[in-house]
Design an enzyme around this catalytic site. Structure first.
Site, short mmCIF file in Angstrom:
data_model
loop_
_atom_site.label_atom_id
_atom_site.label_comp_id
_atom_site.label_asym_id
_atom_site.label_seq_id
_atom_site.Cartn_x
_atom_site.Cartn_y
_atom_site.Cartn_z
N GLY A 54 0.82 -1.20 0.00
CA GLY A 54 0.00 0.00 0.00
C GLY A 54 0.85 1.25 0.00
O GLY A 54 1.96 1.25 0.54
N SER A 55 0.35 2.32 -0.62
CA SER A 55 1.05 3.61 -0.56
C SER A 55 0.83 4.24 0.82
O SER A 55 0.07 3.75 1.64
CB SER A 55 0.54 4.53 -1.66
OG SER A 55 0.92 4.03 -2.93
N GLY A 56 1.53 5.36 1.04
CA GLY A 56 1.40 6.06 2.31
C GLY A 56 2.58 5.86 3.23
O GLY A 56 2.63 6.41 4.33
N HIS A 57 3.56 5.07 2.76
CA HIS A 57 4.76 4.78 3.56
C HIS A 57 6.01 5.39 2.93
O HIS A 57 7.12 5.00 3.27
CB HIS A 57 4.96 3.27 3.71
CG HIS A 57 3.76 2.55 4.21
ND1 HIS A 57 3.23 2.83 5.45
CD2 HIS A 57 2.98 1.58 3.66
CE1 HIS A 57 2.16 2.04 5.64
NE2 HIS A 57 1.99 1.28 4.56
N LYS A 105 6.18 -7.22 2.86
CA LYS A 105 5.90 -6.98 4.28
C LYS A 105 4.73 -7.89 4.70
O LYS A 105 3.78 -8.09 3.95
CB LYS A 105 5.53 -5.51 4.51
CG LYS A 105 6.62 -4.54 4.08
CD LYS A 105 6.39 -3.11 4.57
CE LYS A 105 5.13 -2.45 4.07
NZ LYS A 105 4.99 -2.38 2.59
N ASP A 110 -0.99 -8.23 1.14
CA ASP A 110 0.27 -8.22 0.39
C ASP A 110 0.76 -9.65 0.15
O ASP A 110 1.19 -10.00 -0.95
CB ASP A 110 1.35 -7.43 1.14
CG ASP A 110 1.07 -5.94 1.15
OD1 ASP A 110 0.58 -5.41 0.14
OD2 ASP A 110 1.36 -5.29 2.18
N HIS A 219 0.07 1.47 9.73
CA HIS A 219 -1.22 1.93 9.20
C HIS A 219 -2.08 2.49 10.32
O HIS A 219 -3.29 2.64 10.17
CB HIS A 219 -1.97 0.79 8.53
CG HIS A 219 -1.14 0.00 7.59
ND1 HIS A 219 -0.41 -1.10 8.00
CD2 HIS A 219 -0.88 0.16 6.28
CE1 HIS A 219 0.25 -1.59 6.96
NE2 HIS A 219 -0.01 -0.84 5.91
#
Lengths: 333, 333
Positions: A54-57, A105, A110, A219
Site C-alpha cells: 500500500g502507498s502512504g509509507h 511486508k 500483500d 497503518h
C-alpha cells in the site's frame, strides 16, 4: 483535513507521476498497470528484486528503486495492497534471466497478492522466490496481519539484498541474505498522533492530547498499550527493551541502529531518540557500527517514530556499505 | 504539546549529540561553544564554508556538513541566532589558510552575529567573506528581517558554493559563485499548520481548519495572505507565479526545481506539488534539468512546503552534479 492534494482518488497516481518526473535518471513508471522500475531494467544476468505494498509509507518502496537496491516497486492505493496484476507485470519487467526475488511486508493482502503473482510468473517460467519481512516485535496477529508485521526493518532487507543482487549473487543466495537480514532485525514504533488517509478525510484513530501509543503499526493499527506522554528517553527505553530481548541482542554484538520517522516528526526529535538509543546500547555492551536516521518507512503525516536494530556480521556490513543509487538512499559511486 | 523530547531547554544539545553519534564518519561536534564541523577540518588550502542560524530547520545546516558542501554549521537555539562566539570558533576551526566564506540567511540577528564574528576573525588574520541569502519572494521587511528572507534556496547556495570550494577555487571565486546562485534562485512557501516551538509549547500562530497561509516564513512569520484551502495544483500556481515573474524566468531557461517540505508534510504530497510545478514550467518553455524533493529546510513540525526554482547554466550545473558527502545530501564518490 488539509492536505496538499487534488482529488483524493488521484493521490497515488499524481504522486507517482511527480516522482517519475523528478527522478527520470533513476526510474521509469508504467501507468497501467502501475509500477516503478529501474531505468535500465531488466539487467541481464542479475536477480531482479521487486517490493511493494500500500502507498502512504513513502519513500518505501518507490524511493528505493535504483542500482544497488530494488529493481521495481509496486504501489497500491493508500494502505491497500496492489493486486497481482501489477506485481506480475513488474516481475516480468525486471526479469533478466536470473530470477526474481519478492520482498513482501507481512500483511495478509500483500502476502496473498504477491503469492498469486509469483505463481503466475512461475507459469511463465520466471523463477520467483519470496521473503516475508516481519520485524515488528510489538504484537502478533494484528489488524491486517497473521503473525508479526513487517515495518521499517524492510528497508534494511531491501538495501542489503539489493547489494547482493547487484554483485550478481544467484537467486538462492540473494534470498538467503534477505532472510538473514529479516531474522537479525527487530523494530518497534510509537505514535504521538494518528495519520489521516486522504480518501477517509479523518484521523485513523484518536489519541488524547497527552496520550501516545506504544507499538503502533504503520497503518495506525493498534500497538501494545496507550500511555500518558513521557520524556523521549523513557519512550526509547520502552521501545528498545522488547527489541533487545527478542533476538536477543548480546554484549559484544555490532549493530546498525535505525531511527525512523513516521512522517510528521521533525528530524531534530529523531536525533534525540538516536542519542538515547545509542546510550542504552553502549550500556549493554552493544556497539553501533552503522546508523540510519530519517523518514524511510512512514505512515503519511503521523507524528511518531520507530527504532530498528539489526545485528551485523561481516557479510551484512559489506553489503550495507556497497554503493546504492536511489532517490531516498544514495552513497558510493 | 506532544514532542519526542526530554527537557525543552536541552532539545538542541541532545539532538546535536545524537547527530554526532549517528554521523561520526562525517562530522565532529564542539560542545562549548556549540558547532558541527567536518571530520577532517581544516582542509589545507581549501576555502572553509560556515553557515548556521537558529535550530528547527533541520537538516539545515548541520545535515549539510561534509566534503563538497559545508565545513561547519553553527546551530543556535530554536529559531534564535547563534551568538558571535561559536561562529568565530567555527570559522577558526575550518580555516585552512585559504579564507572562510560565511553563508548567512537574511535575518537581522544572524546577519549581525555573523558580521561580528567575521570582524573578530579578520582581527586574527582570517580572510572572511559573507554571502547573505534572500531568495524568498513572498514579502519584504518581515518579522525578524529587513529585506527579503533567506529560505530553502540557501541549500542550493551551500551545495554549489561547497563544490566550488572542494575543487579549490579561491575565496573570491567561491563567494562570486555563492552570490550568483543566490541571485538566480527564487522561493515561496505555504503553511497548512503552524509549528510548535518546544520551549513555547503552543502553536506559533493559529490557522483555521480550512485556512492556509501563502508566503509563510520558515519561523511561522506572516506571509502574503491567508486563504481558504485549495487543491494542490492551485496552491502550486499561487507559489510559482511570483517566483517566475520575479527573476524573471524565461522560455528556454534550464532550471533546478526544488520542492521542499516544511517538516510535517508527507513525501507523497511533495511529489504531487512537483508534478504540477514541472507541468507549469513545461508550459512556459522552461526545462527542468535537475530536481530536489524532500525535507531540507524545515520549520519543526509545520505542515506545508515551499518551491524554489534556480536558473542553471553550465557552471552551476557542473557544481550541482559534483560529489557531495553529507548526512542529508549525498551523491558521487
Amino acid at each position: 483535513m488539509k492536505k496538499l492534494i487534488n482529488d483524493p482518488s488521484n493521490v497515488v497516481a499524481e504522486s507517482v507521476a511527480g516522482f517519475a518526473l523528478a527522478h527520470a535518471d533513476l526510474v521509469r513508471v508504467s501507468n497501467d498497470p502501475l509500477f516503478i522500475v529501474r531505468a535500465d531494467a531488466p539487467v541481464r544476468g542479475k536477480v531482479g528484486i521487486v517490493s511493494g505494498g500500500g502507498s502512504g509509507h513513502e519513500p518505501l518502496h518507490g524511493g528505493f528503486v535504483g542500482p544497488g537496491m530494488l529493481d521495481a516497486a509496486v504501489p497500491g492505493p493508500v494502505f491497500t495492497s496492489p493486486t497481482p496484476d501489477p506485481i506480475l507485470a513488474a516481475t516480468k519487467a525486471v526479469d533478466g534471466g536470473a530470477g526474481v526475488l519478492h520482498i513482501v511486508k507481512n500483511y495478509t493482502g500483500d502476502v496473498l497478492n504477491f503469492e498469486t503473482a509469483a505463481d503466475l510468473a512461475l507459469m511463465e517460467d520466471i523463477d520467483v522466490r519470496s521473503v516475508i519481512t516481519n520485524d515488528d516485535v510489538a504484537v502478533k496477529d494484528s489488524l491486517y496481519t497473521a503473525g508479526r508485521r513487517g515495518v521499517a526493518g524492510t528497508v534494511l532487507v531491501e538495501k542489503i539484498a539489493g547489494a547482493a543482487a547487484e554483485r550478481l549473487d544467484d537467486l538462492a543466495t540473494v534470498a538467503r541474505i534477505a532472510e538473514k537480514v529479516n531474522s537479525f532485525v527487530r523494530s518497534m514504533g510509537v505514535a504521538l498522533t494518528p495519520c489521516v488517509v486522504p480518501h477517509a478525510g479523518e484521523p485513523s484513530f484518536i489519541l488524547a492530547e497527552d496520550e501516545i501509543e506504544i507499538g503502533i503499526g504503520i497503518h495506525g493499527e493498534p500497538g501494545r498499550e496507550r500511555i500518558t506522554m513521557e520524556p523521549a528517553d523513557a519512550i526509547v527505553d520502552r521501545l528498545l527493551g522488547p527489541i533487545l530481548e527478542d533476538l536477543p541482542f548480546d554484549s559484544g554484538d555490532e549493530v546498525l541502529l535505525f531511527v525512523n520517522g513516521m512522517g510528521g516528526t521533525p528530524q531534530i526529535e529523531l536525533y534525540i531518540l538516536f542519542r538515547r538509543a545509542a546510550e542504552v546500547l553502549a550500556e549493554r555492551g552493544i556497539t553501533v557500527t552503522r546508523s540510519l536516521v530519517g523518514n524511510y518507512t512512514t505512515s503519511l503525516d503521523m507524528q511518531g517514530a520507530s527504532i530498528s536494530v539489526l545485528k551485523l556480521d561481516a557479510e551484512l556490513t559489506t553489503l550495507w556499505d556497497a554503493p546504492v543509487q536511489t532517490s531516498a538512499l544514495r552513497w558510493g559511486k
